[in-house]
Scaffold this motif. Structure first.
Motif, PDB file in Angstrom:
ATOM      1  N   LEU A 303       0.829  -1.223   0.000  1.00  0.00           N
ATOM      2  CA  LEU A 303       0.000   0.000   0.000  1.00  0.00           C
ATOM      3  C   LEU A 303       0.853   1.258   0.000  1.00  0.00           C
ATOM      4  N   ARG A 304       1.964   1.235   0.759  1.00  0.00           N
ATOM      5  CA  ARG A 304       2.846   2.429   0.771  1.00  0.00           C
ATOM      6  C   ARG A 304       3.431   2.668  -0.624  1.00  0.00           C
ATOM      7  N   ASN A 305       3.768   1.567  -1.316  1.00  0.00           N
ATOM      8  CA  ASN A 305       4.300   1.709  -2.682  1.00  0.00           C
ATOM      9  C   ASN A 305       3.208   2.141  -3.647  1.00  0.00           C
ATOM     10  N   ILE A 306       1.991   1.551  -3.468  1.00  0.00           N
ATOM     11  CA  ILE A 306       0.870   1.926  -4.341  1.00  0.00           C
ATOM     12  C   ILE A 306       0.534   3.411  -4.158  1.00  0.00           C
ATOM     13  N   ASN A 307       0.682   3.902  -2.928  1.00  0.00           N
ATOM     14  CA  ASN A 307       0.419   5.325  -2.644  1.00  0.00           C
ATOM     15  C   ASN A 307       1.285   6.213  -3.546  1.00  0.00           C
ATOM     16  N   LEU A 308       2.560   5.825  -3.706  1.00  0.00           N
ATOM     17  CA  LEU A 308       3.461   6.603  -4.580  1.00  0.00           C
ATOM     18  C   LEU A 308       3.036   6.462  -6.046  1.00  0.00           C
ATOM     19  N   ILE A 309       2.705   5.216  -6.433  1.00  0.00           N
ATOM     20  CA  ILE A 309       2.361   4.962  -7.837  1.00  0.00           C
ATOM     21  C   ILE A 309       1.097   5.743  -8.223  1.00  0.00           C
ATOM     22  N   VAL A 310       0.126   5.783  -7.294  1.00  0.00           N
ATOM     23  CA  VAL A 310      -1.145   6.489  -7.567  1.00  0.00           C
ATOM     24  C   VAL A 310      -0.892   7.997  -7.704  1.00  0.00           C
ATOM     25  N   GLN A 311       0.067   8.519  -6.943  1.00  0.00           N
ATOM     26  CA  GLN A 311       0.359   9.955  -7.075  1.00  0.00           C
ATOM     27  C   GLN A 311       1.028  10.250  -8.410  1.00  0.00           C
ATOM     28  N   ASP A 553      -1.406  17.536   0.453  1.00  0.00           N
ATOM     29  CA  ASP A 553      -0.721  16.405   1.076  1.00  0.00           C
ATOM     30  C   ASP A 553       0.035  15.563   0.048  1.00  0.00           C
ATOM     31  N   LEU A 554       0.131  16.053  -1.191  1.00  0.00           N
ATOM     32  CA  LEU A 554       0.898  15.305  -2.190  1.00  0.00           C
ATOM     33  C   LEU A 554       2.386  15.468  -1.916  1.00  0.00           C
ATOM     34  N   ILE A 555       3.139  14.454  -2.306  1.00  0.00           N
ATOM     35  CA  ILE A 555       4.594  14.535  -2.134  1.00  0.00           C
ATOM     36  C   ILE A 555       5.140  15.457  -3.220  1.00  0.00           C
ATOM     37  N   GLU A 556       6.147  16.258  -2.849  1.00  0.00           N
ATOM     38  CA  GLU A 556       6.786  17.193  -3.785  1.00  0.00           C
ATOM     39  C   GLU A 556       7.233  16.444  -5.062  1.00  0.00           C
ATOM     40  N   PRO A 557       6.975  16.966  -6.274  1.00  0.00           N
ATOM     41  CA  PRO A 557       7.256  16.203  -7.512  1.00  0.00           C
ATOM     42  C   PRO A 557       8.681  15.649  -7.598  1.00  0.00           C
ATOM     43  N   THR A 558       9.673  16.463  -7.191  1.00  0.00           N
ATOM     44  CA  THR A 558      11.062  15.975  -7.291  1.00  0.00           C
ATOM     45  C   THR A 558      11.287  14.789  -6.367  1.00  0.00           C
ATOM     46  N   LEU A 559      10.751  14.898  -5.136  1.00  0.00           N
ATOM     47  CA  LEU A 559      10.912  13.805  -4.169  1.00  0.00           C
ATOM     48  C   LEU A 559      10.154  12.570  -4.667  1.00  0.00           C
ATOM     49  N   LEU A 560       8.968  12.797  -5.248  1.00  0.00           N
ATOM     50  CA  LEU A 560       8.164  11.670  -5.737  1.00  0.00           C
ATOM     51  C   LEU A 560       8.932  10.908  -6.821  1.00  0.00           C
ATOM     52  N   ASP A 561       9.556  11.653  -7.747  1.00  0.00           N
ATOM     53  CA  ASP A 561      10.329  10.995  -8.812  1.00  0.00           C
ATOM     54  C   ASP A 561      11.454  10.156  -8.229  1.00  0.00           C
ATOM     55  N   GLU A 562      12.096  10.710  -7.172  1.00  0.00           N
ATOM     56  CA  GLU A 562      13.200   9.951  -6.547  1.00  0.00           C
ATOM     57  C   GLU A 562      12.658   8.698  -5.856  1.00  0.00           C
ATOM     58  N   LEU A 563      11.512   8.837  -5.179  1.00  0.00           N
ATOM     59  CA  LEU A 563      10.953   7.681  -4.460  1.00  0.00           C
ATOM     60  C   LEU A 563      10.472   6.596  -5.433  1.00  0.00           C
ATOM     61  N   ILE A 564       9.985   7.003  -6.605  1.00  0.00           N
ATOM     62  CA  ILE A 564       9.563   6.003  -7.609  1.00  0.00           C
ATOM     63  C   ILE A 564      10.777   5.139  -7.997  1.00  0.00           C
ATOM     64  N   VAL A 573       8.684   2.868   1.764  1.00  0.00           N
ATOM     65  CA  VAL A 573       7.785   2.652   2.903  1.00  0.00           C
ATOM     66  C   VAL A 573       7.790   3.886   3.794  1.00  0.00           C
ATOM     67  N   TYR A 574       8.990   4.461   3.997  1.00  0.00           N
ATOM     68  CA  TYR A 574       9.090   5.676   4.827  1.00  0.00           C
ATOM     69  C   TYR A 574       8.592   6.914   4.088  1.00  0.00           C
ATOM     70  N   HIS A 575       8.579   6.853   2.735  1.00  0.00           N
ATOM     71  CA  HIS A 575       8.303   8.035   1.890  1.00  0.00           C
ATOM     72  C   HIS A 575       9.348   9.125   2.155  1.00  0.00           C
ATOM     73  N   SER A 592      16.862   9.706 -10.211  1.00  0.00           N
ATOM     74  CA  SER A 592      15.701  10.426 -10.744  1.00  0.00           C
ATOM     75  C   SER A 592      15.235   9.724 -12.002  1.00  0.00           C
ATOM     76  N   LEU A 593      14.006  10.026 -12.396  1.00  0.00           N
ATOM     77  CA  LEU A 593      13.435   9.358 -13.572  1.00  0.00           C
ATOM     78  C   LEU A 593      14.080   9.908 -14.835  1.00  0.00           C
ATOM     79  N   PRO A 594      14.163   9.079 -15.901  1.00  0.00           N
ATOM     80  CA  PRO A 594      14.763   9.575 -17.149  1.00  0.00           C
ATOM     81  C   PRO A 594      13.856  10.613 -17.785  1.00  0.00           C
ATOM     82  N   PRO A 595      14.425  11.515 -18.592  1.00  0.00           N
ATOM     83  CA  PRO A 595      13.572  12.526 -19.236  1.00  0.00           C
ATOM     84  C   PRO A 595      12.671  11.861 -20.270  1.00  0.00           C
ATOM     85  N   ARG A 596      11.475  12.456 -20.467  1.00  0.00           N
ATOM     86  CA  ARG A 596      10.563  11.914 -21.490  1.00  0.00           C
ATOM     87  C   ARG A 596      11.149  12.188 -22.860  1.00  0.00           C
TER      88      ARG A 596
END
Length: 946
Positions: A303-311, A553-564, A573-575, A592-596
C-alpha cells in the motif's frame, strides 16, 4: 540422538579435556570435540584458547567437520589475527580441491575473515575461483569480491577483480550473472559516481536473458540493476519493458515490486500516444491488486508503494477502487493506508461509492480510524467539487450523532470546506455553534474560533461566543490563543462599537501577560496596526484568502520521482529519500526518472556534482538543515551593502595570511600592520578596495581589473548544477554555476518554482567565506515566479565581503529568502573564477619568488588523460588567467613555467611538465598559502579537461 548433549556443562578443566579430544587420532572423537567447541562458542563461552587445535582439524576430507572448523575460524580470526595466518595454506589447498562444494566453502569463508594481514594471501585463490569451471564456485567467488572490497577496496582495484566481475556479467550461468550484478551493485553503492555497472544495450540483453532462469533473489538484483540503466531511446525502453513484464506474475512480492519499479521508470520514456503505453498501464494493475491479498505486513508495504504509484500515475488503478475498501479485520495501519489511497483515487465517477463507504467507516469503534474517515469526507469535498454538497450533508448527519470526537473532526474539515467554497455552505454555522461547549481538542477549538471570527457578521452573538473562550485564555494551547486573538481583531474590525473592550482585553492578555513570543509579536502588530492605521489593519486582517486545494498532502514532484526509483525498498515505505535515514555514502546517491523522449513533460535532471568539484567527487559540505549555518541565521536579508566592510573585523585565517603576503611581500616591501596577521583600520585617506590590500604596492588600483584588458576572457564555465533541490526548499529549486568575464565574477542562477503558489520578495546573502565573495547587487526577480515557471538570473559578485577561512577553502554558504521562508544551502565555487587578469609575473620576479618560497610549500600533482600539446595547454590556461612566463625543453620534456594571482593578492607559481605523446602531466605548485594548492590543481584539471 540430538545435539543437545553438546550444550551440557562438563566437569572442571573443560578446555583441557576438549584440547585432548581435538588432538585425538579417532575421526569421530575429533568431530564430537569440534561440535562441543562450537556449542560453547554459541552460548558465549570464550574458547579462543583452542584456536591452534581447532585449526589442525582443518586437514580433513569430511565436509561436515570442515564446515564446523570454518565456522569457528570466522568467529575468532579477528581476535587472533596472527593465529589465523596458520589457516591460509589450508584455504589455498581447499580452493584447488576436486570437490566444488569444498572449493566454494573455502572461498566463502575467506571472504568472511575480516583480517587485513590475511587478505593479500587470499587474492590468488580468489582469482582462480572466479575463473573456476563450476558455476557454484564462481557465484560464491563473485560475492566474495564484494566482501573483500569492503575490507580493502584498493587491493580489489589493484588486483583487477572488478574487471573479472564485469566479465562474469556475460557468464553462461544465470546465477553467476545475478551474483556478479549483486556484488557490483554493492560496490557501486559505496562508491557513488563510479560507473562500475557500465551498462550498454549488449550487457542489458545478457541480463534480460539471465532474468528468466534465476532464483527469485537473483531476479531482484538484476531488476534493480536494470532500473539504474537509462535506455538510449523509447524503442529500447519498450523492448526492455516487454521482457520485464512477465516478472509481474511472479509469486514473490519483492520480484513484483522490482519489476514495477523498472516499468514505472521506463514508461517515462514512452510516448503516451503509443498503444503499448496504454497496454502496459493496464498490465500493471492486476499484480498490484494481487499484493493486497497477502498477509497484513506485506499489504502495508504494498500500500505504501501503491500510494506513490497512484500519485505519479493515478490512471493505473482508477478502476480498482473496490480493492481499497476496508475489511473489518484489517489492522489499523492497513486501514489508514487504504483510506489515503481511496481519497487519491476519488473522482466524479466513483464519489458516490466512496462517500457511502466513508460514512460507514465513521460509525466504527476504532477512534483513530473514525477520525481519519471523517477527515477523508472533507478531503473528498475539496477534491471533487460536484460532491461537496453531499459531503457537507454527510458531515452534518455525523455531527447529529453527538459523538464527541466525530463532531470535533467534522468541525475541523468544515472549516476547510468554507475556505474552498466561500459563501456556499455558511447556513450550517448555526448547527456548528450548538456544539461549542463539547469541543475540548485544540485543533477543533481553533477551527471553531476561526469560523466565528471569519463569519462574525452572520452570527448575532459572536462577541459572547468569543468571550466565553477568552475566560480561560492562559490555559488554552498556543494554536487556540493565536486563533482567538485574530478572530477577536476580525470581530472588532467588523463591529467596532460593540467590541472595543473585548479587543483591548485580548491585546493586553496577548502582549502583557503572555510569555509566548509568537503570541506577543502578533499582539503587538495588531495593536500598532489598529492604533496607527485602522484602514490598513482592515486590508491586512480581512484580506481575501487564497483558495485551498486538496493537493496539499501530495509529495513534492522531485521527491516523488526519486521515491519512484526506490520502489520496493525502505525509502518507499518511509516516503523519505535514502539520504534521510541511511548514514554514510550509501544514502547519498540521488536517483531520478529519465527525461521523457516523446512528450514535452519536463522532469528532474539528476543532481550533479557542484560546479568546481572534480568529477566523481561529491564534496560533503552541505550542513543539515538543523545546523545553524555559521552566521547565516544572523544575517539581515536585505540588499547587500556595497563598499568595503568595517575595518575593525579581524580576519582569522589560522597560521596563513590569505590577504597579505602578496606581490609586495615578495619584494620585501611589506606594508605596516600586514605581516603580523593583525588588520587594523586602514588609513582614512586611502581606503583600499579590500581590507588589508597592500597599500604601497605601486599598482594604482589592485582591483581595477579591466584596465589594460580589453578582450573578453574565455574562462571555462562549468554546467549548471542543482544546488538546492525543490524538496528541501518547499518547491523552490536553485541551480547555478560561477563565471568570470572581463574581470568580473557572476553567479548564474536558475530559479524554478515547483510549488503550487507564486513566489515573490527574493533576497540573497552569503556567509563569511575564505575569499570575501559577496553579492554586488540585490537578487532581482522582477515578476512573481509562478508555479512551474523558471527564471535565469546573473548575480554580479565582488570580493569585498567579510573573510573567514572555510573548510574546504572554496565552500560558500548561501541563504535565499522569499515570501515562503528562508532556505540555506552550500556550494563549492571553482577557484579559477578568482584568478585575476594581471596575474603574469615578470621572469626575474618569478625566479626570485620561486627560490624564496620554502620547499615544504611545494606540492606535486598528476593530471591524467589529457592528450594536449604544450601550445594548446598554454592557450587554454591563458583564457582562464593562468599565464605562461617561460617554456623550455629538457630531455624531450616540455616545461611550462606559469603564474596566477588570486583576488586577495596571493600568487601561485607553477611548473607543468609535459611529455609529448604522454597524456599524463606533472604539475608542481609553490605558494605562500599552501592550502590553496589543492584547489588550484582542481582548477587546472577542470580547465584542461573541458
Amino acid at each position: 540422538m540430538t545435539d543437545s548433549k553438546y550444550f551440557t556443562t562438563t566437569k572442571k578443566g573443560e578446555i583441557f579435556e576438549l584440547k585432548a579430544e581435538l588432538n585425538s587420532d579417532k575421526k569421530e572423537k575429533k568431530k564430537e570435540a569440534v561440535k562441543k567447541v562450537i556449542a560453547s562458542m554459541t552460548v558465549g563461552k570464550d574458547v579462543s584458547a583452542l584456536f591452534p587445535d581447532v585449526v589442525n582439524c582443518m586437514q580433513t576430507d569430511n565436509l561436515e567437520l570442515k564446515k564446523l572448523v570454518y565456522l569457528y575460524l570466522m568467529n575468532y580470526a579477528k581476535s587472533q589475527p596472527d593465529m589465523a595466518i596458520m589457516a591460509v595454506n589450508t584455504f589455498v589447498k581447499d580452493c584447488e580441491d576436486p570437490n566444488p562444494l569444498i572449493r566454494a566453502l573455502a572461498v566463502r569463508t575467506m571472504g568472511c575473515i575480516r583480517v587485513d594481514k590475511i587478505t593479500e594471501y587470499l587474492c590468488e585463490p580468489l582469482r582462480k575461483c572466479l575463473k573456476d569451471e563450476d558455476p557454484y564456485v564462481r557465484k560464491t567467488a563473485a560475492v566474495c569480491v564484494a566482501k573483500l572490497h569492503d575490507i580493502n577496496a584498493q587491493l580489489v582495484e589493484d588486483q583487477g577483480f572488478l574487471d573479472t566481475l564485469k566479465d562474469l556479467i556475460s557468464d553462461s550461468n544465470p546465477m553467476v550473472v545475478a551474483n556478479a550484478v549483486a556484488a557490483l551493485s554493492e560496490i557501486a553503492e559505496s562508491h557513488p559516481g563510479s560507473a562500475l555497472l557500465g551498462l550498454n544495450p549488449q550487457s542489458v540483453n545478457k541480463l534480460l536473458t539471465a532474468l528468466n532462469e534465476c532464483t527469485e533473489w537473483g531476479q531482484i538484483f538484476i531488476l534493480d540493476c536494470l532500473a539504474s540503466y537509462t535506455p538510449k531511446d523509447d524503442r529500447e525502453a519498450q523492448s526492455i519493458c516487454e521482457r520485464v513484464t512477465p516478472r509481474l506474475s511472479h509469486a514473490n512480492s519483492a520480484v513484483v515490486l522490482s519489476a514495477v519499479k523498472v516499468l514505472m521508470k521506463f514508461t517515462e520514456m514512452l510516448s503516451k500516444d503509443l498503444d503499448y503505453y496504454g497496454t502496459l498501464l493496464k498490465k500493471l494493475a492486476p499484480p498490484l491488486v494481487t499484493l493486497l491479498s497477502a498477509e497484513p505486513e506485506l499489504q502495508y508495504v504494498a500500500l505504501r508503494n501503491i500510494n506513490l504509484i497512484v500519485q505519479k500515475r493515478p490512471e493505473i488503478l482508477k478502476h480498482e477502487m473496490k480493492v481499497f475498501f476496508v475489511k473489518y479485520n484489517d489492522p489499523i495501519y492497513v486501514k489508514l493506508e487504504k483510506l489515503d489511497i481511496m481519497i487519491r483515487l476519488a473522482s466524479q465517477a466513483n464519489i458516490a461509492q466512496v462517500l457511502a463507504e466513508l460514512k460507514e467507516y465513521a460509525t466504527e469503534v476504532d477512534v483513530d480510524f473514525v477520525r481519519k474517515a471523517v477527515r477523508a469526507i472533507g478531503r473528498c469535498a475539496i477534491k471533487v467539487e460536484q460532491s461537496a454538497e453531499r459531503c457537507v450533508s454527510t458531515l452534518l448527519d455525523l455531527i447529529q450523532t453527538k459523538v464527541n470526537y466525530v463532531v470535533q473532526e467534522a468541525i475541523v474539515v468544515i472549516k476547510d470546506i468554507f475556505r474552498k467554497y466561500p459563501n456556499k455552505y455558511e447556513s450550517v454555522i448555526a448547527t456548528l455553534c450548538e456544539n461549542l461547549d463539547s469541543l475540548d481538542e485544540p485543533e477543533a477549538r481553533a477551527a471553531m474560533i476561526w469560523i466565528v471570527g471569519e463569519y462574525a457578521e452572520r452570527i448575532d452573538n459572536a462577541d459572547e461566543l468569543l468571550e466565553s473562550f477568552l475566560e480561560g485564555f492562559h490555559d488554552e494551547s498556543t494554536q487556540v490563543q493565536l486563533q482567538l486573538l485574530t478572530a477577536i481583531v476580525k470581530l472588532f474590525l467588523k463591529k467596532p462599537t460593540e467590541t472595543q473592550e473585548l479587543v483591548q482585553q485580548v491585546l493586553s492578555l496577548a502582549t502583557q501577560d503572555s510569555d509566548n513570543p509568537d503570541l506577543r509579536d502578533r499582539g503587538y502588530i495588531y495593536w500598532r496596526l489598529l492604533s496607527t492605521d485602522p484602514v490598513a489593519a482592515k486590508e491586512v486582517v480581512l484580506a481575501e484568502k487564497p483558495l485551498i486545494s486538496e493537493e496539499t498532502d501530495l509529495i513534492e514532484p522531485t521527491l516523488l520521482d526519486e521515491l519512484i526509483c526506490h520502489i520496493g525498498t525502505l525509502a518507499s515505505v518511509y516516503h523519505k529519500p535514502p539520504s534521510a535515514f541511511v548514514e554514510g555514502g550509501r544514502g547519498a546517491v540521488h536517483k531520478s526518472l529519465p527525461p521523457r523522449t516523446a512528450s514535452s513533460e519536463s522532469t528532474e535532471s539528476p543532481e550533479t556534482a557542484p560546479a568546481g568539484a572534480p568529477p566523481g567527487e561529491q564534496p560533503d559540505v552541505i550542513p543539515a538543515q538543523g545546523d545553524l549555518l555559521g552566521d547565516l541565521l544572523n544575517l539581515d536579508l536585505g540588499p547587500p551593502v556595497s563598499g568595503p566592510p568595517l575595518a575593525t573585523s579581524s580576519v582569522q585565517m589560522g597560521a596563513v595570511d590569505l590577504l597579505g603576503g602578496g606581490l609586495d611581500s615578495l619584494m620585501g616591501d611589506e606594508p605596516e600592520g600586514i605581516g603580523d596577521n593583525n588588520f587594523g583600520a586602514p588609513p582614512a585617506a586611502a581606503v583600499p578596495a579590500r581590507l588589508g590590500a597592500p597599500i604601497s604596492s605601486g599598482l594604482s588600483d589592485l582591483f581595477d581589473l579591466t584596465s589594460g584588458v580589453g578582450t573578453l576572457s574565455g574562462s571555462y564555465v562549468a554546467p549548471k548544477a542543482v544546488w538546492l533541490p525543490a524538496m528541501k526548499a518547499k518547491g523552490l529549486e536553485i541551480s547555478g554555476t560561477f563565471t568570470r568575464q572581463v574581470g568580473s565574477i557572476s553567479m548564474d542562477l536558475q530559479l524554478t518554482n515547483k510549488a503550487l503558489q507564486a513566489m515573490t520578495d527574493f533576497a540573497i546573502q552569503f556567509n563569511r567565506n575564505s575569499f570575501g565573495l559577496a553579492p554586488a547587487a540585490p537578487l532581482q526577480v522582477h515578476a512573481p515566479l509562478s508555479p512551474n515557471q523558471t527564471v535565469e538570473i546573473s548575480l554580479p559578485l565582488n570580493t569585498v565581503g567579510s573573510v573567514m577561512k572555510m573548510e574546504p577553502l572554496n565552500n560558500l554558504q548561501v541563504a535565499v529568502k522569499n515570501n515562503i521562508d528562508v532556505f540555506y544551502f552550500s556550494t563549492l565555487y571553482p577557484l579559477h573564477v578568482l584568478f585575476v587578469e594581471d596575474g603574469k609575473m615578470d621572469r626575474q620576479m618569478f625566479l626570485a619568488t620561486w627560490k624564496d618560497i620554502p620547499n615544504e610549500n611545494e606540492a606535486q600533482f598528476q593530471i591524467r588523460d589529457c592528450p594536449l600539446s604544450a601550445e594548446a595547454v598554454s592557450s587554454k590556461l591563458q583564457n582562464s588567467n593562468i599565464f605562461t612566463i617561460a617554456k623550455r625543453t629538457v630531455e624531450g620534456q616540455d616545461m611550462l613555467y606559469q603564474s596566477l594571482k588570486l583576488t586577495n593578492s596571493i600568487w601561485v607559481l607553477a611548473e607543468l611538465r609535459i611529455q609529448p605523446g604522454n597524456p599524463s602531466f606533472t604539475l608542481s605548485l609553490k605558494c605562500r598559502a599552501p592550502e590553496v594548492s589543492q584547489h588550484v590543481y582542481q582548477a587546472y584539471e577542470i580547465i584542461l579537461k573541458n
